[in-house]
Write an enzyme that holds these catalytic residues in place. Sequence first.
Site, PDB file in Angstrom:
ATOM      1  CB  CYS A  93      -0.858  -0.037   1.262  1.00 51.69           C
ATOM      2  SG  CYS A  93      -1.782   1.484   1.525  1.00 51.69           S
ATOM      3  CB  CYS A 149      -3.204   3.866  -5.367  1.00 56.82           C
ATOM      4  SG  CYS A 149      -4.498   2.931  -4.501  1.00 56.82           S
TER       5      CYS A 149
HETATM    6  N1  DGL Z   1      -4.014   0.471  -2.070  1.00 60.59           N
HETATM    7  C1  DGL Z   1      -3.616   1.530  -1.227  1.00 60.59           C
HETATM    8  C2  DGL Z   1      -2.490   2.363  -1.749  1.00 60.59           C
HETATM    9  O1  DGL Z   1      -1.651   1.823  -2.449  1.00 60.59           O
HETATM   10  C3  DGL Z   1      -4.611   2.248  -0.361  1.00 60.59           C
HETATM   11  C4  DGL Z   1      -5.890   2.690  -0.937  1.00 60.59           C
HETATM   12  C5  DGL Z   1      -6.774   3.250   0.167  1.00 60.59           C
HETATM   13  O2  DGL Z   1      -7.150   2.484   1.040  1.00 60.59           O
HETATM   14  O3  DGL Z   1      -7.055   4.452   0.148  1.00 60.59           O
HETATM   15  O4  DGL Z   1      -2.366   3.528  -1.462  1.00 60.59           O
END
Ligand code: DGL
Length: 238
Positions: free
Chosen positions: A72, A181
Amino acid sequence: MNSKIGVFDSGKGGLTTLNEIKKLLPNEDYIYYADSSNNPYGNKTDEVLYNIVINVINKLISKEVKLIVIACNTATTKCIEKLRKDYPNMLFIGTEPAIKVACDNNYKSTLVLATPGTINSERTQELIEKNKKKNQKIYLLPCEGLANAIELNDNEKINKLLDKYLTEYTNKNIDSIVLGCTHYPIISERIQIMFPDAKLIDGNLGVAKRVKYILEKNNLLNNKKENGTIEFIISKKD
Ligand code: DGL
């Protein structure tokens, strides 16, 4: 001996990272923790997010993992430094917007898509300062709500948000787009249709290579011959 690799995200986005790691390290055993009950991470304050993240880390540690992948960008850019201080005996690998890759490959006009948390983090600023050359332009675009719409498979909302956020960039000669993301590679085809000439870049291969390197370096690679296992955990609201 701790033998598994823990991988976590605020939901299914990190599966795009896990897929890439698995291709490189098919014999490892994995635990994937989807913290769906706390999705989205992207609009939480630093303190709230850190408390959420340490809860996940403690659960993974109780499952005897040897390394944790923060799949993430938001949690990595905001928490990884503090985590390394607070858990000195755990190996952490994070994923952050692949701005270095875009700059190293001499793209001239890069659009970085990420959550508001990632876009506003100091780490994203640092990545630009360290890597951007004078003749390169970098546009930072916070995509509030997009990761959550992907998490919920809400196609109508995904299309609406893509139109709302991306349309104004379609005439800016964007030649690369950083998917900052881990949820965004899931909708990469739709983004590519809006920017047919741009190269889409994500950090997942870089993360996979780093996991392999760190396990090798620490003599922690799993040497079994057969394919590894994946245990999935999905958090639920209390
Ligand atoms: N998949 C995550 C990222 O890479 C987080 C997305 C979220 O929960 O806002 O930032």
